[in-house]
Design a protein around this motif. Structure first.
Motif, PDB file in Angstrom:
ATOM      1  N   ILE A   1      45.909  40.153  36.213  1.00 58.61           N
ATOM      2  CA  ILE A   1      47.011  40.951  35.978  1.00 58.61           C
ATOM      3  C   ILE A   1      46.659  42.491  35.530  1.00 58.61           C
ATOM      4  CG2 ILE A   1      49.462  41.008  34.658  1.00 58.61           C
ATOM      5  CD1 ILE A   1      49.044  37.754  34.703  1.00 58.61           C
ATOM      6  N   LEU A   2      45.803  42.461  34.348  1.00 62.59           N
ATOM      7  CA  LEU A   2      45.736  43.737  33.941  1.00 62.59           C
ATOM      8  C   LEU A   2      44.915  44.736  34.842  1.00 62.59           C
ATOM      9  CD1 LEU A   2      45.174  42.859  30.264  1.00 62.59           C
ATOM     10  CD2 LEU A   2      47.100  43.678  31.122  1.00 62.59           C
ATOM     11  N   ILE A   3      44.073  44.223  35.695  1.00 60.96           N
ATOM     12  CA  ILE A   3      43.114  45.135  36.144  1.00 60.96           C
ATOM     13  C   ILE A   3      43.770  45.474  37.636  1.00 60.96           C
ATOM     14  CG2 ILE A   3      40.717  45.393  37.528  1.00 60.96           C
ATOM     15  CD1 ILE A   3      39.716  43.345  35.545  1.00 60.96           C
ATOM     16  N   PRO A   4      43.952  46.794  37.830  1.00 59.26           N
ATOM     17  CA  PRO A   4      44.723  47.290  39.124  1.00 59.26           C
ATOM     18  C   PRO A   4      44.104  47.064  40.458  1.00 59.26           C
ATOM     19  CG  PRO A   4      43.887  48.974  37.816  1.00 59.26           C
ATOM     20  CD  PRO A   4      43.626  48.018  37.068  1.00 59.26           C
ATOM     21  N   SER A   5      44.682  46.515  41.395  1.00 56.76           N
ATOM     22  CA  SER A   5      43.954  46.587  42.697  1.00 56.76           C
ATOM     23  C   SER A   5      43.582  47.948  43.150  1.00 56.76           C
ATOM     24  CB  SER A   5      44.934  45.693  43.777  1.00 56.76           C
ATOM     25  OG  SER A   5      44.339  45.515  44.861  1.00 56.76           O
ATOM     26  N   GLU A   6      42.475  48.046  44.015  1.00 59.80           N
ATOM     27  CA  GLU A   6      42.348  49.139  44.745  1.00 59.80           C
ATOM     28  C   GLU A   6      43.108  49.447  45.872  1.00 59.80           C
ATOM     29  OE1 GLU A   6      37.807  50.385  45.969  1.00 59.80           O
ATOM     30  OE2 GLU A   6      38.608  48.752  47.464  1.00 59.80           O
ATOM     31  N   ARG A   7      43.201  50.935  45.837  1.00 57.51           N
ATOM     32  CA  ARG A   7      44.262  51.359  46.971  1.00 57.51           C
ATOM     33  C   ARG A   7      43.585  51.683  48.069  1.00 57.51           C
ATOM     34  NH1 ARG A   7      49.633  52.820  44.207  1.00 57.51           N
ATOM     35  NH2 ARG A   7      49.294  52.103  42.151  1.00 57.51           N
TER      36      ARG A   7
ATOM     37  N   ALA B   1      40.248  36.559  43.258  1.00 51.60           N
ATOM     38  CA  ALA B   1      41.460  37.750  42.834  1.00 51.60           C
ATOM     39  C   ALA B   1      40.625  39.344  42.823  1.00 51.60           C
ATOM     40  CB  ALA B   1      42.135  37.490  41.686  1.00 51.60           C
ATOM     41  N   GLY B   2      39.439  39.073  42.880  1.00 52.61           N
ATOM     42  CA  GLY B   2      38.734  40.282  42.967  1.00 52.61           C
ATOM     43  C   GLY B   2      38.030  40.791  41.423  1.00 52.61           C
ATOM     44  N   VAL B   3      38.507  39.878  40.355  1.00 51.46           N
ATOM     45  CA  VAL B   3      38.104  40.380  39.025  1.00 51.46           C
ATOM     46  C   VAL B   3      36.679  40.340  38.892  1.00 51.46           C
ATOM     47  CG1 VAL B   3      38.220  39.341  36.736  1.00 51.46           C
ATOM     48  CG2 VAL B   3      40.057  39.165  38.208  1.00 51.46           C
ATOM     49  N   CYS B   4      35.752  39.289  39.434  1.00 50.59           N
ATOM     50  CA  CYS B   4      34.454  39.275  39.140  1.00 50.59           C
ATOM     51  C   CYS B   4      33.692  40.505  39.937  1.00 50.59           C
ATOM     52  CB  CYS B   4      33.667  38.222  39.581  1.00 50.59           C
ATOM     53  SG  CYS B   4      34.131  36.615  38.260  1.00 50.59           S
ATOM     54  N   ALA B   5      34.303  40.729  41.130  1.00 46.83           N
ATOM     55  CA  ALA B   5      33.802  41.919  41.881  1.00 46.83           C
ATOM     56  C   ALA B   5      34.073  43.166  41.364  1.00 46.83           C
ATOM     57  CB  ALA B   5      34.393  41.918  43.512  1.00 46.83           C
TER      58      ALA B   5
ATOM     59  N   PRO C   1      38.534  30.227  28.382  1.00 38.59           N
ATOM     60  CA  PRO C   1      39.843  29.698  29.094  1.00 38.59           C
ATOM     61  C   PRO C   1      40.147  30.359  30.441  1.00 38.59           C
ATOM     62  CG  PRO C   1      40.606  30.354  26.999  1.00 38.59           C
ATOM     63  CD  PRO C   1      38.947  30.862  27.229  1.00 38.59           C
ATOM     64  N   LEU C   2      40.561  29.758  31.413  1.00 36.14           N
ATOM     65  CA  LEU C   2      40.875  29.925  32.666  1.00 36.14           C
ATOM     66  C   LEU C   2      41.898  31.363  32.592  1.00 36.14           C
ATOM     67  CD1 LEU C   2      40.576  29.971  35.733  1.00 36.14           C
ATOM     68  CD2 LEU C   2      42.567  28.111  35.754  1.00 36.14           C
ATOM     69  N   TRP C   3      42.611  31.227  31.327  1.00 34.01           N
ATOM     70  CA  TRP C   3      43.892  32.176  31.251  1.00 34.01           C
ATOM     71  C   TRP C   3      43.136  33.440  31.021  1.00 34.01           C
ATOM     72  CZ3 TRP C   3      44.199  34.851  26.736  1.00 34.01           C
ATOM     73  CH2 TRP C   3      43.592  34.038  25.685  1.00 34.01           C
ATOM     74  N   VAL C   4      41.944  33.570  30.574  1.00 39.00           N
ATOM     75  CA  VAL C   4      41.452  35.157  30.542  1.00 39.00           C
ATOM     76  C   VAL C   4      41.279  35.708  31.699  1.00 39.00           C
ATOM     77  CG1 VAL C   4      39.527  36.275  29.582  1.00 39.00           C
ATOM     78  CG2 VAL C   4      40.419  34.265  28.186  1.00 39.00           C
ATOM     79  N   TYR C   5      40.823  34.721  32.908  1.00 38.85           N
ATOM     80  CA  TYR C   5      40.698  35.377  34.173  1.00 38.85           C
ATOM     81  C   TYR C   5      41.905  35.831  34.642  1.00 38.85           C
ATOM     82  CZ  TYR C   5      39.134  35.592  38.894  1.00 38.85           C
ATOM     83  OH  TYR C   5      38.957  36.062  40.275  1.00 38.85           O
ATOM     84  N   LEU C   6      42.774  35.025  34.461  1.00 43.30           N
ATOM     85  CA  LEU C   6      44.294  35.172  35.026  1.00 43.30           C
ATOM     86  C   LEU C   6      44.812  36.780  34.498  1.00 43.30           C
ATOM     87  CD1 LEU C   6      45.863  31.658  35.051  1.00 43.30           C
ATOM     88  CD2 LEU C   6      45.005  32.801  36.888  1.00 43.30           C
TER      89      LEU C   6
END
Length: 60
Positions: free
Chosen positions: A54-60, A14-18, A45-50
């Motif tokens: 959701i909270l971190i916006p995707s790069e435009r 999902a790009g969270v770690c990146a 928990p995996l739900w923290v990653y999820l």
């Protein structure tokens, strides 16, 4: 430091770690290893990653 966004390039799932690695100036591989170890040994928990997905916006 840059803004906290999930980059379009360099994503694995999902790009969270990146996004976290870019924001804090760390190598992406290190952040991914820390996340995996935290999920296995520290009970992160995996739900923290999820939620971050959701909270971190995707790069435009």
């Amino acid at each position: 430091m840059s803004d906290l966004v999930r980059p379009r390039k360099g994503r694995f799932i999902a790009g969270v770690c990146a996004g976290l690695a870019r924001r804090f100036g760390m190598p992406v591989a290190l952040v991914r290893i820390i996340a995996i170890v935290a999920m296995i040994f520290a009970g992160l928990p995996l739900w923290v990653y999820l939620v971050l997905w959701i909270l971190i916006p995707s790069e435009r």
